[in-house]
Design an enzyme around this catalytic site. Sequence first.
Site, PDB file in Angstrom:
ATOM      1  N   ASP A  45       3.043  -8.835  -0.962  1.00 15.03           N
ATOM      2  CA  ASP A  45       3.019  -7.565  -1.666  1.00 15.03           C
ATOM      3  C   ASP A  45       4.438  -7.252  -2.137  1.00 15.03           C
ATOM      4  OD1 ASP A  45       1.976  -4.948  -2.412  1.00 15.03           O
ATOM      5  OD2 ASP A  45       3.088  -4.194  -0.681  1.00 15.03           O
ATOM      6  N   MET A  80      -3.038   3.935  -0.543  1.00 14.55           N
ATOM      7  CA  MET A  80      -1.976   3.023  -0.962  1.00 14.55           C
ATOM      8  C   MET A  80      -2.399   1.564  -0.808  1.00 14.55           C
ATOM      9  SD  MET A  80       0.898   3.134  -2.415  1.00 14.55           S
ATOM     10  CE  MET A  80       1.415   4.818  -2.119  1.00 14.55           C
ATOM     11  N   HIS A  95      -6.503   4.128  -7.292  1.00 14.81           N
ATOM     12  CA  HIS A  95      -5.807   4.976  -6.331  1.00 14.81           C
ATOM     13  C   HIS A  95      -5.985   6.454  -6.714  1.00 14.81           C
ATOM     14  CE1 HIS A  95      -2.077   5.461  -3.606  1.00 14.81           C
ATOM     15  NE2 HIS A  95      -2.470   6.681  -3.932  1.00 14.81           N
ATOM     16  N   ASP A 115       1.752  -4.234   3.491  1.00 16.22           N
ATOM     17  CA  ASP A 115       2.009  -3.048   4.317  1.00 16.22           C
ATOM     18  C   ASP A 115       0.866  -2.048   4.272  1.00 16.22           C
ATOM     19  OD1 ASP A 115       2.788  -2.590   1.560  1.00 16.22           O
ATOM     20  OD2 ASP A 115       3.590  -0.671   2.219  1.00 16.22           O
TER      21      ASP A 115
END
Length: 269
Positions: free
Chosen positions: A10, A48, A55, A186
């Site tokens: 990412d 997220m 989103h 994450d």
Amino acid sequence: MNKIEAVILDWAGTVVDYGSVAPTSIFVEAFKQAFNFDISLSEARIPMGMGKWDHIKTLGLLPQVDARWRARFGQSMTDNTVDQIYKTFMPLQIAKVVEHAEPIAGVLETLEWLTSQNIKIGSCSGYPRAVMEALVPVAADFGYKPDSYVASDDLAPGSRPGPWMALQNVIELGVKDVANCIKFDDSAPGITEGLTAGMWSVGIAVTGNAIGLTEQEWQALTLDQQAELISQAYSTLYQAGAHYVVDSLADATLVVQEIMARRARGERP
């Protein structure tokens, strides 16, 4: 061939942008500019990892946001509403992302070690192509030059939590077996992306969205405060299905070595 061939990374919160600050602050600003509507940073962080249009739509579906929106406008957000916020979001995000393009401390050293092991560096992001085209060259100036990158709007099926961006990296890198890939992310949707692509999936706790603090904010906490947040972040990422969780990509070498050993024994994710 049971060896790790590639890592799929990412971007924000994993390689660059400690705390994944650039996208979250812009969601708040986009809602404000487009409709003079307030959302909190904590609300902005909930979806997220998803593509940015998705989103925004998911933010509108959050019960507390939907209730405030209906009270204000008399109905729930529509796709046209999402389009308007997204159009406001895009130029703001492009301007902001370059301010957070420097790799997180220690990450480049990890990437150098991976390259020394003949492991390729792939990447993907919840950012659309227009944002990535601004981010990638600035990150390259700081020394981060992945072998491939895929944006959230590059592929017809969509983006996270589906496997498509990770699998496009497999194609572009010429990986022979998805079990020879490690996905680092994450966010929960990014972990799911790796799992559904058949990859080892490793969560990034401290530098990413799971904690969501800048490096300066993190360093200002007491050790007890840090320990509590670390525990919560690890729990969140393990609940998402991560095989392993580390504080930062800078700390990932030992985990990669363990996965390399497991692949050498023929184990799969």
